[in-house]
Design an enzyme around this catalytic site. Sequence first.
Site, PDB file in Angstrom:
ATOM      1  N   GLU A  88       0.834  -1.202   0.000  1.00  0.00           N
ATOM      2  CA  GLU A  88       0.000   0.000   0.000  1.00  0.00           C
ATOM      3  C   GLU A  88       0.868   1.251   0.000  1.00  0.00           C
ATOM      4  O   GLU A  88       1.539   1.556   1.000  1.00  0.00           O
ATOM      5  CB  GLU A  88      -0.928   0.016   1.209  1.00  0.00           C
ATOM      6  N   LYS A 218      -9.018 -15.872  16.272  1.00  0.00           N
ATOM      7  CA  LYS A 218      -8.985 -15.238  14.952  1.00  0.00           C
ATOM      8  C   LYS A 218     -10.301 -14.541  14.599  1.00  0.00           C
ATOM      9  O   LYS A 218     -10.649 -14.391  13.426  1.00  0.00           O
ATOM     10  CB  LYS A 218      -8.580 -16.230  13.872  1.00  0.00           C
ATOM     11  N   ASP A 292       1.427 -14.867  12.901  1.00  0.00           N
ATOM     12  CA  ASP A 292       0.260 -15.475  12.268  1.00  0.00           C
ATOM     13  C   ASP A 292      -0.644 -14.333  11.815  1.00  0.00           C
ATOM     14  O   ASP A 292      -1.329 -13.703  12.630  1.00  0.00           O
ATOM     15  CB  ASP A 292      -0.461 -16.375  13.271  1.00  0.00           C
ATOM     16  N   HIS A 383      -2.038  10.262  -1.374  1.00  0.00           N
ATOM     17  CA  HIS A 383      -2.243   9.055  -2.177  1.00  0.00           C
ATOM     18  C   HIS A 383      -2.013   9.336  -3.652  1.00  0.00           C
ATOM     19  O   HIS A 383      -1.537   8.466  -4.396  1.00  0.00           O
ATOM     20  CB  HIS A 383      -3.644   8.494  -1.932  1.00  0.00           C
TER      21      HIS A 383
END
Length: 391
Positions: A88, A218, A292, A383
């Site tokens: 990004e 999760k 993870d 951006h």
Amino acid sequence: MSSLPRIPRDRSDDYSEGAVAARQQLVREHTGSALEHVASYSLDPGTLPGNIENFLGVAQVPIGLAGPLLVDGEHARGEFYVPLATTEGTLVASYSRGMKLCAAAGGIRTTVVDDRMQRAPVFLFPSAREARDFGRWLTEHHDDVAAAAEATTRSGRLLDIQQFSAARMIYTRFNFATGDAAGQNMTGKATFAACAWIKQNYPGELNFYLEGQFATDKKSSMVNMLHTRGKRVVAEVTLPAALVEEQMHVSTDKLFRARLVGNLGGFMAGVNNNGLHSANGITALFIATGQDVANVAESSAAYGFSELLPNGDYYAAITLPSLIVATYGGGTGLATQRECLEVLGCYGTGGVLKLAEIIAATVLAGELSLGSAVVAEEWVQAHDDLGRNRP
């Protein structure tokens, strides 16, 4: 029946050069992909058992360097360069800008408030009364249950067992200290041993499921935000009003007003996070350091708090109540991931709380940078200059 051939495997050594080459050839023949970059890597496939199956190659994610990040923590003290793995545009630049601001204000103060990982078995009984009686029995036999659990691990320690009753069931949370490991597998094994001991020694009738979905593994949840899963870390900073004006091109009163408006918007939307983009920095650090990545679902939960002080200065804090990180085990020992942990001085034993503080400080810097950019109306231009909509 599939029309495609089975994925090649070598039962004697599935990470050998031949086994990997066979899978690469299979993909080339049946998909047309040349695998020019996927099949190019510097790591040793022999280090991968326990991390991945049917190894084919690697996904290369660019790593940018943010910082310096100045941290005044109990475990992380001093300046750090922070490796962020992301695709990004503007992300690394934005975090660096926030880090520069906070460093000029004297650095970010970090505190690890709590540390626990859990497995959450549920026990089922013929009626609510039997469930209630079991809860009392479980409390009385805590030491025996702990001994059974801790016999399965060298570093895990059972801290306590929370109980939550519903109908004829007792939902529990077995809370463990897990050292430098994230501990999901460790707590699963230890809790299963504890449940086996309970099943064998409880005088009444019971059944159990090892996971009653109350650990919300999760998945973000209020129970983990309130009771902690992983590390509970607070990062805070006080920014002089003149410094904010100089570096971020916005006044602190406008910044604070935007926070109030954003809090209401988040409440209306039903978010579990009143910050701006904690998942950005956490994900980038997780990929870089071998965490993870799916744990971002829980770890990005955040409580943001800001205060406009009487003299016009700006106090900002972020609390990460369920930050799940490790500096030992899992993917942390793989080649590039270990190097990124070494950049932070966090690899191996004794580094996990330091890493947690660095991550929290990074998140706070990113919150301040993005928040200021939105209020100063610089967000879109950033951006345009650095982001993905360039030709």
